[in-house]
Every structure is written in structure tokens, then in C-alpha cells.
Scaffold this motif. Structure first.
Motif, PDB file in Angstrom:
ATOM      1  N   SER A  39      30.747  29.346  37.193  1.00 49.35           N
ATOM      2  CA  SER A  39      30.962  30.034  35.920  1.00 49.35           C
ATOM      3  C   SER A  39      29.678  30.681  35.394  1.00 49.35           C
ATOM      4  O   SER A  39      29.632  31.114  34.255  1.00 49.35           O
ATOM      5  N   LEU A  95      39.707  46.443  42.105  1.00 43.58           N
ATOM      6  CA  LEU A  95      40.737  45.518  42.570  1.00 43.58           C
ATOM      7  C   LEU A  95      41.166  45.899  43.973  1.00 43.58           C
ATOM      8  O   LEU A  95      41.239  47.070  44.305  1.00 43.58           O
ATOM      9  N   ALA A 129      41.084  38.916  43.343  1.00 38.59           N
ATOM     10  CA  ALA A 129      40.554  40.042  42.585  1.00 38.59           C
ATOM     11  C   ALA A 129      41.200  40.151  41.212  1.00 38.59           C
ATOM     12  O   ALA A 129      40.537  40.477  40.226  1.00 38.59           O
ATOM     13  N   GLU A 130      42.489  39.833  41.132  1.00 42.30           N
ATOM     14  CA  GLU A 130      43.194  39.933  39.852  1.00 42.30           C
ATOM     15  C   GLU A 130      42.765  38.877  38.849  1.00 42.30           C
ATOM     16  O   GLU A 130      42.986  39.024  37.656  1.00 42.30           O
ATOM     17  N   LYS A 131      42.095  37.816  39.300  1.00 44.16           N
ATOM     18  CA  LYS A 131      41.566  36.808  38.379  1.00 44.16           C
ATOM     19  C   LYS A 131      40.531  37.410  37.439  1.00 44.16           C
ATOM     20  O   LYS A 131      40.297  36.879  36.361  1.00 44.16           O
ATOM     21  N   THR A 132      39.915  38.494  37.848  1.00 43.31           N
ATOM     22  CA  THR A 132      38.910  39.115  36.978  1.00 43.31           C
ATOM     23  C   THR A 132      39.527  39.691  35.715  1.00 43.31           C
ATOM     24  O   THR A 132      38.827  39.931  34.741  1.00 43.31           O
ATOM     25  N   VAL A 141      36.613  47.679  36.826  1.00 41.88           N
ATOM     26  CA  VAL A 141      36.962  46.468  37.565  1.00 41.88           C
ATOM     27  C   VAL A 141      37.625  46.881  38.872  1.00 41.88           C
ATOM     28  O   VAL A 141      38.780  47.317  38.876  1.00 41.88           O
ATOM     29  N   PRO A 186      30.274  35.703  39.569  1.00 41.22           N
ATOM     30  CA  PRO A 186      30.561  36.994  38.945  1.00 41.22           C
ATOM     31  C   PRO A 186      29.252  37.732  38.647  1.00 41.22           C
ATOM     32  O   PRO A 186      28.227  37.099  38.381  1.00 41.22           O
ATOM     33  N   TYR A 220      32.384  32.103  30.932  1.00 46.69           N
ATOM     34  CA  TYR A 220      31.032  31.968  31.492  1.00 46.69           C
ATOM     35  C   TYR A 220      30.314  30.868  30.737  1.00 46.69           C
ATOM     36  O   TYR A 220      30.282  30.864  29.514  1.00 46.69           O
ATOM     37  N   LEU A 278      27.305  33.728  35.155  1.00 46.85           N
ATOM     38  CA  LEU A 278      27.330  35.175  35.307  1.00 46.85           C
ATOM     39  C   LEU A 278      25.921  35.658  35.635  1.00 46.85           C
ATOM     40  O   LEU A 278      24.984  35.390  34.888  1.00 46.85           O
TER      41      LEU A 278
END
Length: 162
Positions: free
Chosen positions: A94, A151, A157-160, A149, A126, A2, A96
Motif C-alpha cells: 500500500s 487498463l 488493472a481494474e483494481k486501480t 489510468v 502503485p 495508501y 505509493l
């Protein structure tokens, strides 16, 4: 990860409960913080005399971020809160967005506050949402023990998790 933390405040004690969490993220990522207060001209005025936005935000910055080495800026805007929040963040993926799920609307109004719900629906950034607790000591330091989190099985979604 971020590069900026955008903190939306409405002047209520409930909305300010996001501040300790924003401080944790700002320090961890060395990300500057922007405190944002939006006045909705169509909303009913609160029953107490509101402080001017700039004065309120300067007091918050001095109180919560005086010990932090990250820069803090403030902005007071007029408009529809959800739209202004999203507009402030949309040019920087980026950034937040940090906000409490309830504020002036009160915790009994909805499961998630109406502004937070709208931001969830329209923001591409985000989000850090904090559920405030009536009467909690939000000036106390916080620790993140559990992070939820959601998913959906997609790569996006998995990038989180990175």
C-alpha cells in the motif's frame, strides 16, 4: 488505500515538482511521507556541489510539509536509484511511490527518465509519475483535473479504479 507515500528526490528542481502532488495524496489519505534521496556511486557527480542528503531532505520536509498534519521522515541512501526505491517500498503493497519522470538526467534525455523507466519495470507498488516542466512554479498548489489510468482488460488493472 495508501498507507505511505515514498517520494524519490535527486536534488534537482525537476525532481521536486512531484512534491505538491505527493502532498495532495498524503493529505487525502492521511498517509505518512518518506522523502528518499539516493546517491549512485557510479554516476558522474553533478557540476554543482551537492548538499548532504540529510540536510537537503530536512529542508524539503520543512518547506513543503510544514502545513501538513502527516508525519514526514527522511532517508539518504547510496546505491542504484531504481533498486533502492523499489526495495524501500516492496514490503508494503500500500506504499505509493511518487517521483518525477526526469531529474538530473534532464528532460531531453528520454521520453521517461531512466530511473523512472526502471522503477516502472520492476516495482510492484502503485506509482505516481509526474512529468516536470522546466521553469514551472512547483511551489504552487496543484489540482488533479485529469488522471490517466491505463487498463489492459484484466481484473488486476481494474483494481486501480476503486
Amino acid at each position: 488505500m495508501y498507507r505511505k507515500i515514498l517520494v524519490s528526490l535527486d536534488g534537482s528542481n525537476l525532481s521536486e515538482q512531484v512534491l505538491p502532488y505527493a502532498h495532495v495524496f498524503a493529505d487525502a489519505y492521511r498517509a505518512p511521507v518518506e522523502l528518499l534521496r539516493i546517491t549512485d556511486p557510479d554516476a558522474l557527480q553533478a557540476f554543482w556541489p551537492p548538499q548532504p542528503g540529510d540536510q537537503y531532505l530536512e529542508q524539503i520536509a520543512a518547506k513543503y510539509f510544514r502545513s501538513s498534519s502527516v508525519p514526514v521522515t527522511t532517508a539518504a541512501e547510496i546505491g542504484k536509484p531504481a533498486e533502492v526505491i523499489v526495495d524501500h517500498a516492496k514490503d508494503d503493497p500500500s506504499c505509493l511511490i511518487a517521483m518525477a519522470t526526469h531529474g538530473l538526467s534532464g528532460p531531453r534525455r528520454w521520453l521517461i527518465g531512466s530511473v523512472a523507466s526502471k522503477v516502472i519495470q520492476i516495482a510492484a507498488n502503485p506509482l505516481l509519475l509526474v512529468r516536470p516542466i522546466e521553469g514551472a512554479d512547483f511551489a504552487a498548489p496543484v489540482r488533479l483535473d485529469t488522471v490517466f489510468v491505463p487498463l489492459d482488460g484484466s481484473g488486476l488493472a481494474e483494481k486501480t479504479l476503486r
